[in-house]
Design a protein around this motif. Structure first.
Motif, PDB file in Angstrom:
ATOM      1  N   UNK A 163       0.828  -1.204   0.000  1.00 38.06           N
ATOM      2  CA  UNK A 163       0.000   0.000   0.000  1.00 38.06           C
ATOM      3  C   UNK A 163       0.864   1.256   0.000  1.00 38.06           C
ATOM      4  N   UNK A 164       1.983   1.231   0.719  1.00 37.49           N
ATOM      5  CA  UNK A 164       2.926   2.347   0.683  1.00 37.49           C
ATOM      6  C   UNK A 164       3.472   2.565  -0.729  1.00 37.49           C
ATOM      7  N   UNK A 168      -0.739   4.746  -0.723  1.00 38.06           N
ATOM      8  CA  UNK A 168      -2.047   4.639  -0.097  1.00 38.06           C
ATOM      9  C   UNK A 168      -3.055   3.825  -0.884  1.00 38.06           C
ATOM     10  N   UNK A 169      -2.713   3.433  -2.111  1.00 35.31           N
ATOM     11  CA  UNK A 169      -3.611   2.670  -2.975  1.00 35.31           C
ATOM     12  C   UNK A 169      -2.991   1.283  -3.187  1.00 35.31           C
ATOM     13  N   UNK A 170      -3.570   0.261  -2.581  1.00 33.69           N
ATOM     14  CA  UNK A 170      -2.982  -1.081  -2.661  1.00 33.69           C
ATOM     15  C   UNK A 170      -2.973  -1.620  -4.087  1.00 33.69           C
ATOM     16  N   UNK A 175       0.572  -3.087  -8.776  1.00 41.03           N
ATOM     17  CA  UNK A 175       1.120  -2.780 -10.100  1.00 41.03           C
ATOM     18  C   UNK A 175       2.611  -2.482 -10.011  1.00 41.03           C
ATOM     19  N   UNK A 176       3.027  -1.808  -8.934  1.00 41.17           N
ATOM     20  CA  UNK A 176       4.447  -1.489  -8.762  1.00 41.17           C
ATOM     21  C   UNK A 176       5.278  -2.771  -8.596  1.00 41.17           C
ATOM     22  N   UNK A 193      -2.809 -10.345  -5.554  1.00 38.49           N
ATOM     23  CA  UNK A 193      -3.640 -10.003  -4.401  1.00 38.49           C
ATOM     24  C   UNK A 193      -2.761  -9.659  -3.216  1.00 38.49           C
ATOM     25  N   UNK A 194      -3.332  -8.962  -2.257  1.00 39.90           N
ATOM     26  CA  UNK A 194      -2.648  -8.745  -0.994  1.00 39.90           C
ATOM     27  C   UNK A 194      -2.599 -10.057  -0.214  1.00 39.90           C
TER      28      UNK A 194
END
Length: 313
Positions: A163-164, A168-170, A175-176, A193-194
């Protein structure tokens, strides 16, 4: 989807019962294999381990450096895999890389569930943006979260780091991670997925080769903060698989992954010269026997590789 899940549960239950029925019979054999590790070889001190990082270049010009891995080691590993598959089922994949000689061994190179091995690639992604992240967030938070994610395999820490990465957008964070994998050549790895989510369609997948390649790049100093990464991996709390299959005086740096039907481990083994071993098991029908099988694979690999590396010094 419900029928698929029920079928998978039924298959897993049948495999577990079959596995349990013969576990006691095979336990003595497994213990015998593991106890034969070559404990007489010298340990690798901390300063030597430190010196390894960034120091390896593959010697492609030395024709006598090749080890006959497929002819001599692969049958030993295959025997262990055949035994555990007969008892507990599953899809098994193994990848071995010896940086100092360039020797490799690849067995069943399939994409499988990554489980917590995906955290290697999260760590790599975070270190790609480390300076920016510590400016954006509290400095103590980022290294502390990396340490928790790797050493105790903290899922929440992994999700916070993703998320960092996305500020702030998981979803952007995922994607990163995937962009990092593509850029670095980990073509068969994807974070879908997380860690705290359940998603059979968009799962986290990798290969034994990709995880071994990540460790090889860190060992070669080709990734940002390579020494920090290996430092955390050396401090890994979960060492019951590959590390448990080598003598206690041999240092390791590893990352495990496990789910109800998954047992993975990828490790650098610091013999007289290091080598990298990655083992993945997906769809296994029991918990402890696959762990023991990974130990056995680690032991036969160490007993084959370590003396040869010592002889080449």
């Amino acid at each position: 989807m419900k029928k698929k899940v029920k079928k998978r549960i039924l298959i897993g239950t049948i495999a577990a019962l079959a596995c349990a029925a013969v576990t006691l019979v095979s336990a003595a054999v497994m213990t015998s294999v593991r106890s034969s590790a070559a404990d007489t070889l010298d340990e690798t001190p901390d300063d030597a381990v430190e010196a390894f990082i960034g120091s390896f270049v593959v010697d492609e010009e030395a024709p006598d450096s090749a080890m006959p891995l497929e002819e001599e080691l692969q049958p030993q590993i295959q025997e262990i895999i055949d035994d555990i598959k007969a008892r507990c089922g599953g899809e098994w994949s193994v990848y071995l890389y010896v940086p100092s000689t360039g020797d490799t061994l690849s067995m069943n190179p399939k994409q499988l569930q990554a489980a917590s091995v995906i955290k290697l690639f999260v760590m790599g992604s975070v270190y790609e943006e480390y300076d920016e992240l510590v400016r954006h967030y509290e400095y103590d938070d980022v290294p502390g979260l990396i340490e928790s994610m790797i050493t105790i395999s903290d899922n929440e820490a992994a999700d916070i780091l993703v998320t960092m990465l996305g500020r702030g957008d998981s979803a952007e964070g995922l994607k990163k991670v995937n962009a990092f994998c593509k850029e670095k050549g980990f073509e068969n790895t994807k974070m879908g997925r997380l860690m705290g989510q359940n998603d059979e369609i968009n799962d986290n997948i990798t290969t034994a080769e990709d995880s071994a390649k990540f460790l090889a790049m860190a060992l070669a100093g080709e990734l940002p903060h390579s020494k920090d990464m290996i430092g955390y991996l050396k401090a890994q709390d979960r060492t019951l698989k590959i590390p448990d299959g080598v003598p206690t005086n041999v240092q390791t740096a590893n990352k495990t992954g496990e789910l109800e039907d998954v047992q993975n481990d990828s490790a650098i083994i610091f013999a007289s010269k290091p080598y990298i071993l990655s083992v993945m098991a997906d769809g296994v029908g029991d918990y402890q026997p696959p762990i023991d099988a990974i130990k056995d694979i680690s032991t036969v690999t160490y007993n084959y590789i370590a003396p040869k590396l010592a002889h080449k010094e």
